[in-house]
Write an enzyme that holds these catalytic residues in place. Sequence first.
Site, mmCIF file in Angstrom:
data_model
loop_
_atom_site.group_PDB
_atom_site.id
_atom_site.type_symbol
_atom_site.label_atom_id
_atom_site.label_comp_id
_atom_site.label_asym_id
_atom_site.label_seq_id
_atom_site.Cartn_x
_atom_site.Cartn_y
_atom_site.Cartn_z
ATOM 1 N N SER A 125 0.842 -1.182 0.139
ATOM 2 C CA SER A 125 -0.007 -0.043 0.027
ATOM 3 C C SER A 125 0.910 1.224 -0.055
ATOM 4 C CB SER A 125 -0.985 0.076 1.217
ATOM 5 O OG SER A 125 -1.519 1.331 1.516
ATOM 6 N N TYR A 127 -1.098 -0.423 10.642
ATOM 7 C CA TYR A 127 -1.411 -0.738 8.996
ATOM 8 C C TYR A 127 0.074 -0.353 8.194
ATOM 9 C CZ TYR A 127 -3.514 -1.381 4.754
ATOM 10 O OH TYR A 127 -3.693 -1.345 3.360
HETATM 11 P P1 NDP Z 1 -11.363 -6.034 0.973
HETATM 12 O O1 NDP Z 1 -11.772 -5.831 2.392
HETATM 13 O O2 NDP Z 1 -12.483 -5.704 -0.351
HETATM 14 O O3 NDP Z 1 -11.034 -7.438 0.501
HETATM 15 C C1 NDP Z 1 -10.054 -7.942 1.644
HETATM 16 C C2 NDP Z 1 -9.826 -9.352 1.264
HETATM 17 O O4 NDP Z 1 -8.989 -10.041 2.401
HETATM 18 C C3 NDP Z 1 -11.346 -10.213 1.559
HETATM 19 O O5 NDP Z 1 -11.210 -11.192 0.298
HETATM 20 C C4 NDP Z 1 -11.265 -10.954 2.652
HETATM 21 O O6 NDP Z 1 -11.635 -12.200 2.625
HETATM 22 C C5 NDP Z 1 -9.451 -11.233 2.959
HETATM 23 N N1 NDP Z 1 -9.019 -11.446 4.379
HETATM 24 C C6 NDP Z 1 -9.056 -10.625 4.982
HETATM 25 N N2 NDP Z 1 -8.651 -11.191 6.522
HETATM 26 C C7 NDP Z 1 -8.367 -12.688 5.857
HETATM 27 C C8 NDP Z 1 -8.226 -13.862 6.848
HETATM 28 N N3 NDP Z 1 -7.888 -13.734 8.124
HETATM 29 N N4 NDP Z 1 -8.308 -14.900 6.202
HETATM 30 C C9 NDP Z 1 -8.542 -15.007 4.878
HETATM 31 N N5 NDP Z 1 -8.792 -13.837 4.113
HETATM 32 C C10 NDP Z 1 -8.849 -12.684 4.823
HETATM 33 O O7 NDP Z 1 -10.232 -5.135 0.669
HETATM 34 P P2 NDP Z 1 -9.139 -4.890 -0.553
HETATM 35 O O8 NDP Z 1 -9.665 -5.803 -1.608
HETATM 36 O O9 NDP Z 1 -8.934 -3.341 -0.855
HETATM 37 O O10 NDP Z 1 -7.804 -5.243 0.114
HETATM 38 C C11 NDP Z 1 -6.994 -6.129 -0.311
HETATM 39 C C12 NDP Z 1 -5.542 -5.890 -0.050
HETATM 40 O O11 NDP Z 1 -5.362 -4.567 -0.610
HETATM 41 C C13 NDP Z 1 -5.294 -5.632 1.421
HETATM 42 O O12 NDP Z 1 -3.990 -6.404 1.760
HETATM 43 C C14 NDP Z 1 -5.474 -4.161 1.602
HETATM 44 O O13 NDP Z 1 -4.504 -3.993 2.875
HETATM 45 C C15 NDP Z 1 -4.704 -3.739 0.283
HETATM 46 N N6 NDP Z 1 -5.059 -2.371 -0.065
HETATM 47 C C16 NDP Z 1 -6.120 -1.702 -0.176
HETATM 48 C C17 NDP Z 1 -6.440 -0.523 -0.508
HETATM 49 C C18 NDP Z 1 -7.682 0.079 -0.635
HETATM 50 O O14 NDP Z 1 -7.765 1.456 -0.586
HETATM 51 N N7 NDP Z 1 -8.769 -0.532 -0.819
HETATM 52 C C19 NDP Z 1 -5.145 0.304 -0.815
HETATM 53 C C20 NDP Z 1 -3.971 -0.374 -0.675
HETATM 54 C C21 NDP Z 1 -3.777 -1.647 -0.292
HETATM 55 P P3 NDP Z 1 -12.763 -12.968 3.886
HETATM 56 O O15 NDP Z 1 -13.014 -11.709 4.716
HETATM 57 O O16 NDP Z 1 -13.680 -13.683 3.141
HETATM 58 O O17 NDP Z 1 -11.602 -13.887 4.562
HETATM 59 C C1 8X3 Z 2 -4.638 1.908 1.901
HETATM 60 C C2 8X3 Z 2 -4.440 3.149 0.972
HETATM 61 O O1 8X3 Z 2 -4.847 5.560 0.648
HETATM 62 O O2 8X3 Z 2 -6.395 4.391 2.281
HETATM 63 O O3 8X3 Z 2 -3.977 0.829 1.936
HETATM 64 O O4 8X3 Z 2 -4.129 4.681 2.853
HETATM 65 S S1 8X3 Z 2 -5.194 4.512 1.751
#
Ligand code: NDP
Ligand code: 8X3
Length: 249
Positions: free
Chosen positions: A136, A149
Amino acid sequence: MSKTAFITGATSGFGLAAARRFVAAGWKVVAGGRRRERLQALVDELGSANVHPACFDVRDAAAMAAALDALPAGFAEIDVLVNNAGLALGTAPAQQASLEDWRVMIDTNVTALVTLTHRLLPALVARKGVIVNVSSVAGVYPYPGGNVYGGTKAFVSQFSLNLRTDLHGSGVRVTTIEPGMAETEFTLVRTHGNQAASDTLYKGAQPMTGEDIAEQIYYVATLPAHLNINRLEIMPVTQSFAGFQVFRG
Ligand code: NDP
Ligand code: 8X3
């Protein structure tokens, strides 16, 4: 013969969009996540020949090992590992944050990611595979409330660079994707279920989408074999940087 991608966190957001992107391009996908009904819906949507549901909590090492051991023929040989499962919990300053939230983030974003990577590395080396780690911008730039985070994502980015060093000469490629703001379930999770807060954050901001990031994941994973993108940082045009702050007592 089609290749196989193991995508963690494929029940929502980036991972769900990435699963669709890879299957659309003819890949098989092992789709990870805890929400079994969502994984089943993905199988129903994309076909059981193309998607294998791997339902486990990434923090549970025994469940992870069992899911890997149970991969059926056609899905057992992983060419691309997408370490995407992860989360932020809380936006409070460190001195007010929940220690339990911090532990869940570290267990999920760091410990689970290295556990799965460690487990799959020998096979990825044997197949000259690709590792795509979802980090991120929060791991690159500090912001208020980013505390643990951002720390976990800085780990992901640095671990990825160090993996590249250790994998020198192996043919295995490692890329970190460092996205900025994207509308997924991320903020709903971060706020412990506050849909209104999530809607407010993204309203009028033209955030990135899961599909935007899935396209980047697919792109870096399918480059010609002699190319490695080390890190790919991407933001919506509407998001940029704020300055340093000065406290005057
Ligand atoms: P979502 O919350 O939409 O998706 C997160 C996914 O992670 C879900 O499929 C969830 O599945 C899975 N997950 C979380 N915890 C667990 C666990 N303990 N075991 C198995 N699966 C898990 O978020 P995003 O798609 O946005 O996030 C995906 C990645 O991108 C993350 O690593 C996040 O930190 C990163 N990110 C997101 C940003 C944003 O602005 N959206 C920006 C930068 C990075 P389930 O709950 O079914 O287990
Ligand atoms: C999360 C991205 O822009 O919300 O990983 O900090 S931001």
